[in-house]
Scaffold this motif. Structure first.
Motif, mmCIF file in Angstrom:
data_model
loop_
_atom_site.group_PDB
_atom_site.id
_atom_site.type_symbol
_atom_site.label_atom_id
_atom_site.label_comp_id
_atom_site.label_asym_id
_atom_site.label_seq_id
_atom_site.Cartn_x
_atom_site.Cartn_y
_atom_site.Cartn_z
ATOM 1 N N ILE A 9 -2.839 4.133 6.039
ATOM 2 C CA ILE A 9 -2.841 3.491 4.609
ATOM 3 C C ILE A 9 -4.188 4.103 4.038
ATOM 4 O O ILE A 9 -4.083 4.540 2.789
ATOM 5 N N HIS A 10 -5.315 4.648 4.871
ATOM 6 C CA HIS A 10 -6.544 5.200 4.376
ATOM 7 C C HIS A 10 -5.900 6.722 3.808
ATOM 8 O O HIS A 10 -6.599 7.134 2.900
ATOM 9 N N GLU A 36 -3.871 9.527 -2.928
ATOM 10 C CA GLU A 36 -3.404 9.298 -4.408
ATOM 11 C C GLU A 36 -4.970 9.268 -5.138
ATOM 12 O O GLU A 36 -4.620 9.808 -6.356
ATOM 13 N N THR A 37 -6.001 9.078 -4.658
ATOM 14 C CA THR A 37 -7.322 9.405 -5.608
ATOM 15 C C THR A 37 -7.371 10.869 -5.688
ATOM 16 O O THR A 37 -8.210 11.212 -6.541
ATOM 17 N N TRP A 41 -2.833 7.579 2.888
ATOM 18 C CA TRP A 41 -2.414 7.246 1.618
ATOM 19 C C TRP A 41 -3.236 7.103 0.458
ATOM 20 O O TRP A 41 -3.241 7.712 -0.672
ATOM 21 N N ARG A 42 -4.149 6.365 0.410
ATOM 22 C CA ARG A 42 -5.130 5.911 -0.687
ATOM 23 C C ARG A 42 -5.874 7.252 -0.901
ATOM 24 O O ARG A 42 -6.238 7.570 -2.292
ATOM 25 N N HIS A 43 -6.332 8.102 0.013
ATOM 26 C CA HIS A 43 -6.901 9.460 -0.166
ATOM 27 C C HIS A 43 -6.231 10.381 -1.039
ATOM 28 O O HIS A 43 -6.743 11.107 -1.871
ATOM 29 N N ARG A 88 0.860 -1.209 -0.248
ATOM 30 C CA ARG A 88 0.106 -0.159 0.019
ATOM 31 C C ARG A 88 0.861 1.370 0.151
ATOM 32 O O ARG A 88 0.567 2.363 -0.480
#
Length: 379
Positions: free
Chosen positions: A361-362, A368-369, A364-366, A143
């Motif tokens: 990790i949440h 990236e999006t 990180w994903r936010h 991730r």
């Protein structure tokens, strides 16, 4: 020119497909999930193990006042043991960074703490012989943006460094005790036996380093997936190929002389020192070489499919100390106190770190999006 570009595009597509297959599916991680049923079973096993180790086992050997004896242990030695355990986990985090964080990365020291402690909690609570901690680590690294093959090779390098110290100590300490170099009793079964085991493992791992880097590619070129035998050979070649890359990666790290690699020794040394301090809390400690060998023999209980090796590690250590002639009552209270420091106490912050890691990790994903189209992905 167009043909070369087509080949490159095909190779990139294959690599992307490999990475996608390596990604964890769903809310779980790499085939191991924290389902409510699994957690309840783990908690039930932990409760039963506590009852057996701290109540039933002492009564079986006639030590009825175990709790009283543990409560009357020297508090200064207990405080020293707690500090040693903290140093052990700091060493683990340092080794993690030496292996996995080698350049600019979003994995800070804080995130390194979250990953390693969450892995500790997974290892403790899941009856997977340590695979739970590996799964959490792989999930977090993937991730973070690290490629699947890089994660695989560095994970193997990490394990090779960590357990290389384990196996080398079995050889040196076992031979030293048996030959009289180190003081203490030397039963053949728990000195030479573990030494032979450690030596065989070391030779096998070093043998992997002699294999060519591209062993998998060689098999792929010389076989075809249209036949059953070809498919089997390709699958068989994949495992040693990954191990070869990981072992050579570990050897390259050793040649780099990074001082953080000494943390591999620190992880084991400080944890063994906790056991040594627990013996002193209740009386005198056996010779250091005996403590080291009994510790590592007991740690083989982690191979059993038990959450954190509960029961297997404790019983293995107590049995090893008994074979070395250590008083059984003293070894029981010392080992149970040691397990409180090394197992029970780190599990709570490890569980907290797991939920902190999920939030990290949440984020990180936010991030990236929310990146604009065409923006470069994080390294």
């Amino acid at each position: 020119m167009e043909e070369n570009e087509a080949i490159t595009d095909e190779a990139q597509a294959r690599e992307i497909a490999d990475d996608r297959r390596a990604l964890p599916r769903g809310p779980g991680m790499v085939g191991i999930q924290f389902t409510p049923r699994r957690v309840l079973w783990a908690l039930a096993f932990v409760v039963l193990s506590i009852a057996f180790l701290y109540i039933v086992l002492p009564r079986l050997v006639g030590l009825r006042d175990t709790w009283n004896r543990i409560r009357h242990g020297d508090p200064w030695w207990f405080a020293f043991a707690a500090g040693l355990e903290v140093l052990s986990f700091l060493s683990y985090i340092a080794l993690f960074r030496a292996v996995f964080v080698r350049s600019t990365s979003r994995i800070s020291w804080r995130v390194s703490y979250q990953i390693t402690m969450a892995g500790v909690a997974a290892t403790r609570l899941l009856a997977s012989a340590g695979a739970g901690g590996v799964a959490v680590t792989v999930w977090a690294l993937r991730r973070s943006g690290m490629g699947a093959r890089v994660v695989a090779s560095r994970m193997i390098a990490f394990m090779a460094l960590l357990y290389g110290v384990y196996m080398a100590t079995l050889v040196v300490d076992g031979l030293g005790l048996y030959l009289g170099v180190f003081p203490g009793r030397a039963p053949f079964a728990i000195t030479i036996g573990p030494a032979i085991f450690g030596g065989v493992v070391i030779l096998l791992v070093l043998g992997l380093s002699a294999m060519p880097w591209d062993v998998e590619a060689i098999v792929v070129r010389r076989t075809t997936d249209r036949t059953r035998s070809g498919r089997v050979m390709r699958r068989v070649a994949a495992a040693p190929a990954a191990l070869t890359v990981g072992v050579k990666d570990a050897l390259a790290l050793i040649r780099s002389r990074d001082p953080l690699l000494l943390a591999a020794v620190g992880w084991w040394a400080f944890d063994i020192a906790v056991l040594w301090a627990c013996f002193h809390a209740f009386g005198s400690a056996p010779p250091q070489a005996v403590i080291v060998m009994a510790y590592f023999v007991g740690m083989l209980g982690n191979v059993l499919p038990l959450p954190g090796g509960i029961g297997g590690v404790d019983g293995g250590m107590i049995g090893a100390f008994t074979a070395f002639g250590v008083n059984v009552e003293l070894s029981i209270v010392a080992v149970l106190a040691y397990r409180a420091f090394s197992f029970w106490i780190p599990t709570v912050p490890g569980a907290v770190a797991y939920f902190q890691l999920r939030r990290t990790i949440h984020r990180w994903r936010h991030a990236e999006t929310s990146q604009p189209t065409g923006a470069p992905a994080p390294a």
